[in-house]
Design a protein around this motif. Structure first.
Motif, PDB file in Angstrom:
ATOM      1  N   UNK A   1       0.850  -1.183   0.000  1.00 48.53           N
ATOM      2  CA  UNK A   1       0.000   0.000   0.000  1.00 48.53           C
ATOM      3  C   UNK A   1       0.884   1.232   0.000  1.00 48.53           C
ATOM      4  N   UNK A   2       0.634   2.136  -0.942  1.00 51.57           N
ATOM      5  CA  UNK A   2       1.372   3.391  -1.056  1.00 51.57           C
ATOM      6  C   UNK A   2       0.523   4.486  -0.418  1.00 51.57           C
ATOM      7  N   UNK A   3       1.136   5.276   0.451  1.00 54.71           N
ATOM      8  CA  UNK A   3       0.444   6.321   1.194  1.00 54.71           C
ATOM      9  C   UNK A   3       1.156   7.647   0.940  1.00 54.71           C
ATOM     10  N   UNK A   4       0.396   8.671   0.552  1.00 50.64           N
ATOM     11  CA  UNK A   4       0.945  10.018   0.388  1.00 50.64           C
ATOM     12  C   UNK A   4       0.264  10.925   1.404  1.00 50.64           C
ATOM     13  N   UNK A   5       1.047  11.609   2.192  1.00 46.42           N
ATOM     14  CA  UNK A   5       0.495  12.540   3.178  1.00 46.42           C
ATOM     15  C   UNK A   5       0.502  13.941   2.603  1.00 46.42           C
ATOM     16  N   UNK A   6       0.042  14.921   3.393  1.00 43.28           N
ATOM     17  CA  UNK A   6      -0.008  16.317   2.944  1.00 43.28           C
ATOM     18  C   UNK A   6       1.288  16.711   2.252  1.00 43.28           C
TER      19      UNK A   6
ATOM     20  N   UNK B   1      -4.291   6.980  -0.876  1.00 39.44           N
ATOM     21  CA  UNK B   1      -3.499   5.758  -0.809  1.00 39.44           C
ATOM     22  C   UNK B   1      -3.889   4.875  -1.972  1.00 39.44           C
ATOM     23  N   UNK B   2      -2.995   3.984  -2.329  1.00 40.02           N
ATOM     24  CA  UNK B   2      -3.246   3.049  -3.431  1.00 40.02           C
ATOM     25  C   UNK B   2      -2.667   1.700  -3.053  1.00 40.02           C
ATOM     26  N   UNK B   3      -3.441   0.656  -3.276  1.00 40.86           N
ATOM     27  CA  UNK B   3      -2.975  -0.710  -3.022  1.00 40.86           C
ATOM     28  C   UNK B   3      -2.515  -1.310  -4.342  1.00 40.86           C
ATOM     29  N   UNK B   4      -1.332  -1.884  -4.354  1.00 45.84           N
ATOM     30  CA  UNK B   4      -0.769  -2.470  -5.566  1.00 45.84           C
ATOM     31  C   UNK B   4      -1.476  -3.789  -5.851  1.00 45.84           C
TER      32      UNK B   4
END
Length: 80
Positions: A40-45, A66-69
């Motif tokens: 899971x890719x997570x991007x914060x502020x 967020x995006x799950x591969x």
């Protein structure tokens, strides 16, 4: 011994805080990282990244997303 899952995509961090969770907690990423199905890719502020799948499909992950591969690029992005 079980072999590691095959590489499914590559993460390219564009800016800010981006992390990857492989089931053991989120870890910050800088630069590029090979991704596997289930990551899971997570991007914060202020964070931004692109997941590039082996078939060339690209999934943008921007701040607070967020995006799950998955095994393919279809429907990877989830809103947080």
């Amino acid at each position: 011994m079980t072999p590691a899952p095959a590489i499914s995509a590559t993460l390219q961090v564009i800016s800010g805080y981006v992390a990857v969770n492989r089931g053991g907690g989120a870890r910050p990423v800088a630069g590029a990282l090979e991704l596997r199905v289930g990551d899971t890719v997570i991007a914060r502020d202020g964070g931004s990244a692109v997941i590039v799948y082996q078939d060339g499909c690209r999934v943008q992950v921007d701040a607070t997303q967020l995006a799950k591969v998955r095994g393919d690029a279809g429907d990877s992005k989830d809103k947080d």
